[in-house]
Design a protein around this motif. Structure first.
Motif, short mmCIF file in Angstrom:
data_model
loop_
_atom_site.label_atom_id
_atom_site.label_comp_id
_atom_site.label_asym_id
_atom_site.label_seq_id
_atom_site.Cartn_x
_atom_site.Cartn_y
_atom_site.Cartn_z
N TYR A 279 0.76 -1.30 0.00
CA TYR A 279 0.00 -0.11 -0.15
C TYR A 279 0.89 1.30 0.02
N THR A 280 2.15 1.30 0.69
CA THR A 280 2.89 2.43 0.71
C THR A 280 3.37 2.61 -0.54
N PHE A 281 3.67 1.75 -1.47
CA PHE A 281 4.21 2.16 -2.77
C PHE A 281 2.98 2.70 -3.68
N MET A 282 1.95 2.00 -3.59
CA MET A 282 0.67 2.35 -4.22
C MET A 282 0.30 3.84 -3.97
N VAL A 283 0.35 4.14 -2.67
CA VAL A 283 -0.51 5.29 -2.51
C VAL A 283 0.51 6.57 -2.73
N VAL A 284 1.82 6.29 -2.42
CA VAL A 284 2.92 7.44 -2.59
C VAL A 284 2.79 7.53 -4.20
N GLY A 285 2.85 6.38 -5.09
CA GLY A 285 2.40 6.62 -6.41
C GLY A 285 1.55 7.51 -6.89
N SER A 286 0.36 7.03 -6.28
CA SER A 286 -0.93 7.84 -6.75
C SER A 286 -1.14 9.27 -6.34
N PHE A 287 -0.51 9.55 -5.01
CA PHE A 287 -0.64 10.86 -4.87
C PHE A 287 0.52 11.82 -5.35
N GLY A 288 1.57 11.05 -5.68
CA GLY A 288 2.76 11.43 -6.58
C GLY A 288 2.15 11.93 -8.04
N VAL A 289 1.37 11.24 -8.48
CA VAL A 289 0.65 11.73 -9.94
C VAL A 289 -0.04 12.99 -9.75
N ALA A 290 -0.90 12.76 -8.48
CA ALA A 290 -1.80 13.90 -8.07
C ALA A 290 -1.10 15.19 -8.21
N THR A 291 0.22 15.11 -7.27
CA THR A 291 1.10 16.33 -7.33
C THR A 291 1.18 16.85 -8.48
N LEU A 292 1.55 16.09 -9.62
CA LEU A 292 2.21 16.48 -10.85
C LEU A 292 0.92 17.49 -11.61
N VAL A 293 -0.21 16.45 -11.68
CA VAL A 293 -1.30 16.94 -12.53
C VAL A 293 -2.05 18.15 -11.86
N GLY A 294 -1.94 18.17 -10.39
CA GLY A 294 -2.53 19.25 -9.41
C GLY A 294 -2.06 20.67 -9.84
N ARG A 295 -0.81 20.86 -10.30
CA ARG A 295 0.02 22.00 -10.75
C ARG A 295 -0.07 22.90 -9.45
N ARG A 296 0.34 24.39 -9.95
CA ARG A 296 0.93 25.13 -9.03
C ARG A 296 -0.18 25.41 -7.68
#
Lengths: 202, 482
Positions: free
Chosen positions: B325-342
């Motif tokens: 779960y740790t890997f999955m959730v960090v990955g998911s929020f990582g994508v959200a970080t990039l898409v969420g923009r400034r």
């Protein structure tokens, strides 16, 4: 005989202080009355042989916490007379009454049944009637069995300091300028709102 | 392990004034060093001749369990620091503070995982939480961030108070805060009136349940996950949750093992509520970060399913679940970080429209993470769910296993909804979708996502090493010295 006199004097001090906290018109007086109450409790602790508790009571409560109260009172201004007739939170007085009765009830139940819930397990510290002072015993436990916990507490304090610094500083002006100057970002926001309204319509 | 821990703290504070990217690099190196330290400790504790040991006046326990969580938490720190690097520069917040707090918070998590004493658990929890409160409010210009920090702080303080009260009651009932001594005491004595102990259980469960976001102690989760800066959310959802479960599992499954008949029903109710509320409320969300927040609640439910089984197999399942779960959730929020923009401006579902065309690889990575969270075969998520549900069936909690499977299906809908948004074909002339800005993928974040992606897929295909790792990582109670 001495015990009784000490108790009576301390009890009077505590009660007068407690009533003073409630009935004082001036919040500063209330806070000072609270100090009196806490001192009285500290005296009772000494009478029971709990010297460490007495010291903590004076240092932490009477010293630190009441001074904090006074700080807040001073910051908010002493003159503002509190209008007690209005209730900012609806229904908080009945709720307070219920909680007060429940707390007293809980204490009463505990006092009556305290003998039955004791488990016979030995305490970490020694019984009060032993030869050694309880300060020495507490110190020994703190620096042997609970040494690690003691050390971790220092880490906790470091975090509190770092956190306070981070939260208290202002956003950097340079960064703010950048945000305002960056024209493309503003465009993005405009487009985005457009998209959202479209999605809502659909 | 202890050395790694102190290195973590001391080194984080000593960092000077370096070139850009140094802080993140430094954090990652520290985390990796701690990980190596954990791996060495693993060699020692699994050696039958030496085994687990407790140290510093029985305050901490070095066993497979704590080493396992040490690795989970350091992984979370490293991945989240990689994500934070670019994020902070984008937001104009670059500086050592966030990394310092992240490392200190991770230290708190490690302390919780290693704790062999309720007081140490509490201090670890506070170290973890206070740093997190600040991290959640790190983005000073965003009101949501401030709001989430305040909410988290107020509710978190309450839950800490509950935990402390629980510790006091357990101490009153057993005469010790040390896990080994509590277990010895409970094994030797039959309590005639155990109300005090049971009340202590309940309060401990409230305090720790808050930390892992189990329903009904979850209300803070969506707001805080949404408001906090996204890399912090990734850390919050992985390290903080893992540490909470470390304490929960050790306290209940190993220390209070004798009283399992008393705490299992409570755990059952918690698990069911967490699963159902988490997965059903995720469906109605429109903000991707909130969706992921609710889905993380339902994941906590799955781990509780493993805990409820109260068997070695359930525990191993729960541990495997947490690592995957740790890997999955960090990955998911990582994508959200990039898409969420400034400024974390836009995490709504439409922002993900057509991501497959704009950024095919990013969309693919997100899809894998989401499918893994949904529990699709060939990913680590499937095996994780399989093991905990298998343990529940083995423990004859059939109803619980059934509810877990149903909620897995329900939450799959959420993940597929995001996936569909990403792959939904954008029609020609669809100005709105075409005008969505280009998503920049910085190398550090790409590395972080890549590691998470590789782990998720490889463990899904070749699970046995990790499964063995989780199976050997059971908590040990070393009898306290005289």
């Amino acid at each position: 005989m001495v015990d009784t006199v000490v108790f009576l004097v301390a009890a009077v001090v505590i009660l007068v202080g407690a009533l003073g906290v409630i009935f004082s018109r001036n919040p500063v007086h209330s806070a000072l009355m609270l100090v009196m109450t806490l001192f009285g409790v500290a005296v009772l602790f000494v009478a029971q042989g709990a010297h460490f508790l007495a010291a903590v009571q004076v240092i932490v409560y009477a010293g630190a916490i009441v001074v904090l109260f006074l700080f807040v009172i001073m910051l908010l201004g002493v003159d503002t007379a509190e209008n007690l007739s209005s209730e900012p939170l609806a229904g908080q007085r009945p709720a307070a009454a219920v909680v007060a009765v429940a707390s007293v009830g809980l204490l009463a139940v505990l006092a009556v049944r305290a003998v039955q819930v004791s488990t016979g397990a030995e305490a970490t510290t020694l019984p009060l009637d032993s030869e050694r002072s309880n300060i020495a015993v507490l110190a020994e436990v703190l620096f042997t069995d609970y040494l690690f916990a003691f050390e971790v507490t220092s880490v906790l304090l470091v975090i509190a300091v770092v956190g306070a610094v981070v939260m208290a500083r202002r956003p950097r002006p340079a960064a703010t300028d950048e945000l305002e100057d960056d024209g493309s970002d503003g465009d993005d926001l405009g487009v985005e709102r457009h998209t959202q309204t479209e999605a809502e319509l659909a | 392990m202890g050395g790694a821990l102190f290195l973590l703290t001391a080194a984080a504070l000593a960092s000077g004034r370096p070139p850009r990217g140094f802080y993140a690099l430094f954090t990652v190196i520290t985390a990796v060093l701690a990980m190596v330290g954990s791996a060495l400790a693993w060699g020692r504790v699994t050696d039958p001749a030496r085994g687990a040991y407790s140290a510093i006046g029985d305050a901490i326990m070095v066993d497979g369990f704590s080493v396992f969580f040490g690795i989970v938490i350091t992984v979370a720190i490293a991945l989240a620091a990689l994500l934070a690097d670019d994020y902070l520069r984008r937001e104009g917040l670059d500086g050592p503070e966030l990394y310092v707090l992240m490392l200190l918070s991770g230290t708190g998590g490690l302390v919780m995982a290693m704790a062999n004493d309720l007081i140490v658990v509490f201090l670890g929890l506070e170290t973890l939480s206070i740093a997190l409160y600040v991290m959640a409010g790190f983005q000073l210009r965003r009101l949501e961030s401030q709001e989430s920090a305040i909410k988290y702080f107020v509710l978190g303080s309450f839950s800490s108070a509950f935990l402390l009260y629980g510790i006091a009651l357990v101490y009153g009932a057993t005469g010790s805060t040390n896990f080994s001594r509590i277990a010895d005491f409970l094994a030797d004595n039959l309590l005639a009136a155990n109300g005090l102990l049971l009340a202590g259980f309940a309060l401990l469960l409230v305090g720790l349940g808050f930390k892992v976001a189990a329903v009904p102690f979850h209300v803070w989760t969506p707001d805080v996950y949404q408001g906090a800066p996204t890399p912090v959310t990734a850390f919050l959802a992985s390290a903080s949750k893992a540490a909470g479960f470390a304490a929960l599992l050790r306290v209940f499954l190993s220390t209070f093992d004798l009283y399992r008949l008393d705490w299992r029903p409570i755990m059952w109710v918690l698990a069911v509520l967490t699963l159902v509320v988490g997965s059903f409320l995720a469906v109605v969300q429109t903000d991707v970060k909130r969706m992921l927040a609710y889905s993380s609640i339902s994941h906590a439910g799955f781990v509780l399913v493993g805990a409820e089984a109260a068997s070695d197999r359930g525990l191993a399942g729960a541990l495997f679940y947490l690592l995957a779960y740790t890997f999955m959730v960090v990955g998911s929020f990582g994508v959200a970080t990039l898409v969420g923009r400034r400024g974390d401006a836009d995490h709504s579902l439409p922002a993900y429209r057509g991501l497959s065309q704009r950024r095919p690889l990013l969309a693919l990575a997100f899809t894998v993470f989401l499918l893994a969270q949904a529990g699709v075969p060939l990913t680590s998520g499937f095996l994780a769910k399989f093991y905990v549900i298998g343990a529940a069936v083995e423990a004859e909690s059939y109803a619980l296993a059934l509810i877990a499977m149903i909620s897995a299906v329900v939450s799959a809908f959420v993940y597929l909804r995001i996936t569909v948004a990403m792959y939904m074909t954008v029609e020609e002339g669809d100005d709105a979708a075409a005008a969505l800005p280009f998503v920049r993928v910085p190398p550090a974040a790409a590395l972080s996502l890549g590691i998470a992606l590789v782990f998720t897929v490889v463990v899904g295909l070749v699970p046995s090493p990790v499964v063995d790792f989780a199976r050997d990582a059971l908590p040990v109670l070393v009898s306290a010295g005289p």
